[in-house]
Design an enzyme around this catalytic site. Sequence first.
Site, PDB file in Angstrom:
ATOM      1  N   GLY A 314     -11.041  -5.929  -6.211  1.00 25.08           N
ATOM      2  CA  GLY A 314      -9.640  -5.560  -6.023  1.00 25.08           C
ATOM      3  C   GLY A 314      -9.465  -4.073  -6.240  1.00 25.08           C
ATOM      4  O   GLY A 314      -9.152  -3.313  -5.331  1.00 25.08           O
ATOM      5  N   CYS A 387      11.111   7.196 -23.571  1.00 23.99           N
ATOM      6  CA  CYS A 387      11.319   7.441 -25.000  1.00 23.99           C
ATOM      7  C   CYS A 387      10.172   6.873 -25.830  1.00 23.99           C
ATOM      8  O   CYS A 387      10.370   6.033 -26.718  1.00 23.99           O
ATOM      9  CB  CYS A 387      12.655   6.847 -25.442  1.00 23.99           C
ATOM     10  SG  CYS A 387      14.070   7.604 -24.636  1.00 23.99           S
TER      11      CYS A 387
END
Length: 467
Positions: A314, A387
């Site tokens: 993949g 944040c």
Amino acid sequence: MFANPLAPEWLTAPAEANSLPSTVWSHNAARTETGELAIAGVTATQLVRDFGTPVYVIDEADAIARATEIKGAFDSAFARIGSSVKVYYAGKAFLCTEVARWMTAAGLNIDVASAGEMAVALAAGVDASRLGFHGNNKSLSEIDRAVRAGIGPIVIDSVVEIGRVAEAASRHGRTQPVRLRINSGVHASTHEYLATAREDQKFGIPLSDAEAVVAQIRTHSSLDFVGIHSHIGSQIFDTAGFAEAAQRLLELHARLSAAAPVPELNLGGGFGIAYTSADEALPVAELAESLASIVESECSRLGIEVPRIAIEPGRSIIGPSTTTLYTVGTIKDVLVDGEAVRKYVSVDGGMSDNIRPALYGADYSARIANRVSDADPTLARIAGKHCEAGDIVVRAEYLPGDVEPGDIIAVPATGAYGWAMSNNYNYLARPPVVAVLEGKARIIVRGETEEDLLSRDAGITPSGDSE
């Protein structure tokens, strides 16, 4: 030039910071005459103008070429030893309907790990029989949907799944092909979270229990046991782990074949790619020949025929084919330990579009994409806007010292597990995915809007509704 002492040992200070190492970037990424990054003939500024940032950019021809190369290399290598290979594209790396169509057109099957991934593949028009179904905790409804759709092999991951799949197959009048996932105990050289065959984790059946579990599978007339499956981990750069796993699995395969035919052995995927110039991924042809030689040698030692092989790449297909573009917002020179400066370059994305650096400590490369510069390289850390102190896009890279707000930053090799693991932290909308081919760009996954995010909030009264 002088190397910053804050740089990791693997990161070499370059003479200039504009080059695009071919091992890291997609095949069709290049600098234009004016120094701008172009992917498949589409410039970074054009992409940003048309689609904004952040944006995932897939080099379509590159992705298809890598899929074709892997299939061709493994077909050739295993034909040499009298076998054949079924190649499954691991959809968990990144899946959308267009990518599903590219992979199947290239002759690959698709591996899915949820009802959602299965739905995407079916919506792309993929024949259900070309899908394999993974998962350590498949729900009853997922199993029922898969069997009803006529899915290819379901990977049995625990004893309790045997009865669940058998019952669904009986209910729908099917003989359902199944594989059994074996926890081989092989410790692949990779990140702890990516090593999926160690004993103390959630996947698979212990090797010592495998024969009894296969015997239980064979008691169900609605199940067709086609072979065993192993996946030793991801981002693996050598074949030592595969060699050890193949030895253990083929010994089991030989014992199981003595009772009844076992046509297939699935060796999984996990082939590594280069995220930085320090990474050295095995060439595909070398990898295929090495695995074929390992299987041939073990089968000869055991005196058994070489089974049909299945693999599940993949990352190695979609990872290098994709580049993420960001726009620089703020820049800070931070003095560390009173002796060296690290330049913090903050961009308009972060752990919402690529959580791998925060989750795995993954390293990436980066370049300024809208121009070249002859400024001295300086050690930079590309940070996101979330944040979190751990919201890092690229931990360490040398960028031109004149990097400035408004520059476009390109981060290559983001195709695997970038979009697939994206999220809405801080209510950032997930970016679009754009395919580029022969100088043209088109959206293949629409980016989210704030309206999309708000539409799921049940506390908002729809426009026009009255109390």
